[in-house]
Design a protein around this motif. Sequence first.
Motif, PDB file in Angstrom:
ATOM      1  N   ARG A  88       0.822  -1.209   0.000  1.00  0.00           N
ATOM      2  CA  ARG A  88       0.000   0.000   0.000  1.00  0.00           C
ATOM      3  C   ARG A  88       0.856   1.259   0.000  1.00  0.00           C
ATOM      4  O   ARG A  88       0.520   2.254  -0.644  1.00  0.00           O
ATOM      5  CB  ARG A  88      -0.962  -0.025   1.185  1.00  0.00           C
ATOM      6  CG  ARG A  88      -2.039  -1.083   1.051  1.00  0.00           C
ATOM      7  CD  ARG A  88      -2.914  -1.207   2.268  1.00  0.00           C
ATOM      8  NE  ARG A  88      -3.617   0.028   2.594  1.00  0.00           N
ATOM      9  CZ  ARG A  88      -4.560   0.118   3.533  1.00  0.00           C
ATOM     10  NH1 ARG A  88      -4.909  -0.954   4.222  1.00  0.00           N
ATOM     11  NH2 ARG A  88      -5.148   1.267   3.773  1.00  0.00           N
ATOM     12  N   SER A 208      -9.341  -7.688  -8.383  1.00  0.00           N
ATOM     13  CA  SER A 208      -9.978  -6.375  -8.418  1.00  0.00           C
ATOM     14  C   SER A 208      -9.151  -5.361  -7.650  1.00  0.00           C
ATOM     15  O   SER A 208      -8.650  -5.622  -6.557  1.00  0.00           O
ATOM     16  CB  SER A 208     -11.377  -6.468  -7.809  1.00  0.00           C
ATOM     17  OG  SER A 208     -11.938  -5.180  -7.646  1.00  0.00           O
ATOM     18  N   GLN A 210     -10.543  -2.432  -6.866  1.00  0.00           N
ATOM     19  CA  GLN A 210     -11.562  -1.482  -6.428  1.00  0.00           C
ATOM     20  C   GLN A 210     -11.300  -0.987  -5.005  1.00  0.00           C
ATOM     21  O   GLN A 210     -11.563   0.161  -4.677  1.00  0.00           O
ATOM     22  CB  GLN A 210     -12.955  -2.125  -6.511  1.00  0.00           C
ATOM     23  CG  GLN A 210     -14.093  -1.172  -6.178  1.00  0.00           C
ATOM     24  CD  GLN A 210     -15.445  -1.820  -6.390  1.00  0.00           C
ATOM     25  OE1 GLN A 210     -15.544  -2.966  -6.808  1.00  0.00           O
ATOM     26  NE2 GLN A 210     -16.500  -1.074  -6.097  1.00  0.00           N
ATOM     27  N   HIS A 211     -10.774  -1.896  -4.163  1.00  0.00           N
ATOM     28  CA  HIS A 211     -10.495  -1.525  -2.776  1.00  0.00           C
ATOM     29  C   HIS A 211      -9.052  -1.885  -2.439  1.00  0.00           C
ATOM     30  O   HIS A 211      -8.509  -2.868  -2.941  1.00  0.00           O
ATOM     31  CB  HIS A 211     -11.440  -2.261  -1.820  1.00  0.00           C
ATOM     32  CG  HIS A 211     -12.887  -2.019  -2.084  1.00  0.00           C
ATOM     33  ND1 HIS A 211     -13.496  -0.810  -1.819  1.00  0.00           N
ATOM     34  CD2 HIS A 211     -13.846  -2.829  -2.598  1.00  0.00           C
ATOM     35  CE1 HIS A 211     -14.773  -0.881  -2.156  1.00  0.00           C
ATOM     36  NE2 HIS A 211     -15.010  -2.094  -2.635  1.00  0.00           N
ATOM     37  N   LEU A 212      -8.446  -1.100  -1.547  1.00  0.00           N
ATOM     38  CA  LEU A 212      -7.105  -1.416  -1.102  1.00  0.00           C
ATOM     39  C   LEU A 212      -7.117  -2.737  -0.331  1.00  0.00           C
ATOM     40  O   LEU A 212      -8.064  -3.016   0.410  1.00  0.00           O
ATOM     41  CB  LEU A 212      -6.567  -0.308  -0.198  1.00  0.00           C
ATOM     42  CG  LEU A 212      -6.118   0.979  -0.887  1.00  0.00           C
ATOM     43  CD1 LEU A 212      -5.787   2.042   0.151  1.00  0.00           C
ATOM     44  CD2 LEU A 212      -4.921   0.727  -1.789  1.00  0.00           C
ATOM     45  N   LYS A 214      -6.524  -5.594   2.440  1.00  0.00           N
ATOM     46  CA  LYS A 214      -6.415  -5.616   3.890  1.00  0.00           C
ATOM     47  C   LYS A 214      -5.936  -6.994   4.323  1.00  0.00           C
ATOM     48  O   LYS A 214      -6.176  -7.988   3.636  1.00  0.00           O
ATOM     49  CB  LYS A 214      -7.773  -5.306   4.542  1.00  0.00           C
ATOM     50  CG  LYS A 214      -8.315  -3.922   4.260  1.00  0.00           C
ATOM     51  CD  LYS A 214      -9.645  -3.717   4.966  1.00  0.00           C
ATOM     52  CE  LYS A 214     -10.185  -2.317   4.723  1.00  0.00           C
ATOM     53  NZ  LYS A 214     -11.494  -2.101   5.409  1.00  0.00           N
TER      54      LYS A 214
END
Length: 237
Positions: A88, A208, A210-212, A214
């Motif tokens: 990230r 995807s 679309q989201h970071l 986790k």
Amino acid sequence: MSAPTSGLVLAIDTAFDACSVAVFDPLRGAMVACASEELGKGHAERLPGMVDAVLAQADTSFGAISRIGATIGPGSFTGIRVCVSAARAYGLALGVPVVGVVTLHAMAEAWRRNRPILAVHDAKRGEVYSMLLSADGEVMAPPSALAPDKLPEWIAQAGGAVDLVGSGAAVALAVLAANRPEADSPTIVSDRSAIDMSTLARLSIDASAQHLPKPLYLRSADAKPPSRRVSLFDAAS
């Protein structure tokens, strides 16, 4: 596989004992450079230098990276934090998508052939981390932490023989083979929980953005993580 991305994929894995970095070219469908070291601990300190070294080995720079893929777990509690936080942080600095790949998915996909495959990692404390893929790579049973004696019921949908991969393969074999005819007996294809970096990179292309990503924790940590931040990577968690 989806349409190749332009630019290179930087793949990072520190979920288990190894610290691994790879640069993959989606257009060629080939690895450009890769490095891996069995560390056990100290991933956060070693990872930045390894990334720099692999980029140099690939004769490229951060500017050529268009996507970053990282293992998100299950695995070592600290190792997962390092991997996700580093990915990230690099993604934020470079302005490129960052995606997460489940370790068990990468393990199973690397060895998938012509029948369902069960990735099973020895999670200690009387449990295994497990994930089941069909012969064509579809997820039949998502990542779970469970007692080994629950595996027969858990993978019943596979309908027949399965391949086994991971550090918990021998434990799974003993449980699954106990009440099965010989023709349906599972086969161990690898008894190691290790990430093939080419497979990780390929799965990262399809994942995807679309989201970071986790961390994927299937249970609480075996030990409390250190409260003192040891690197800038933790700041992105």
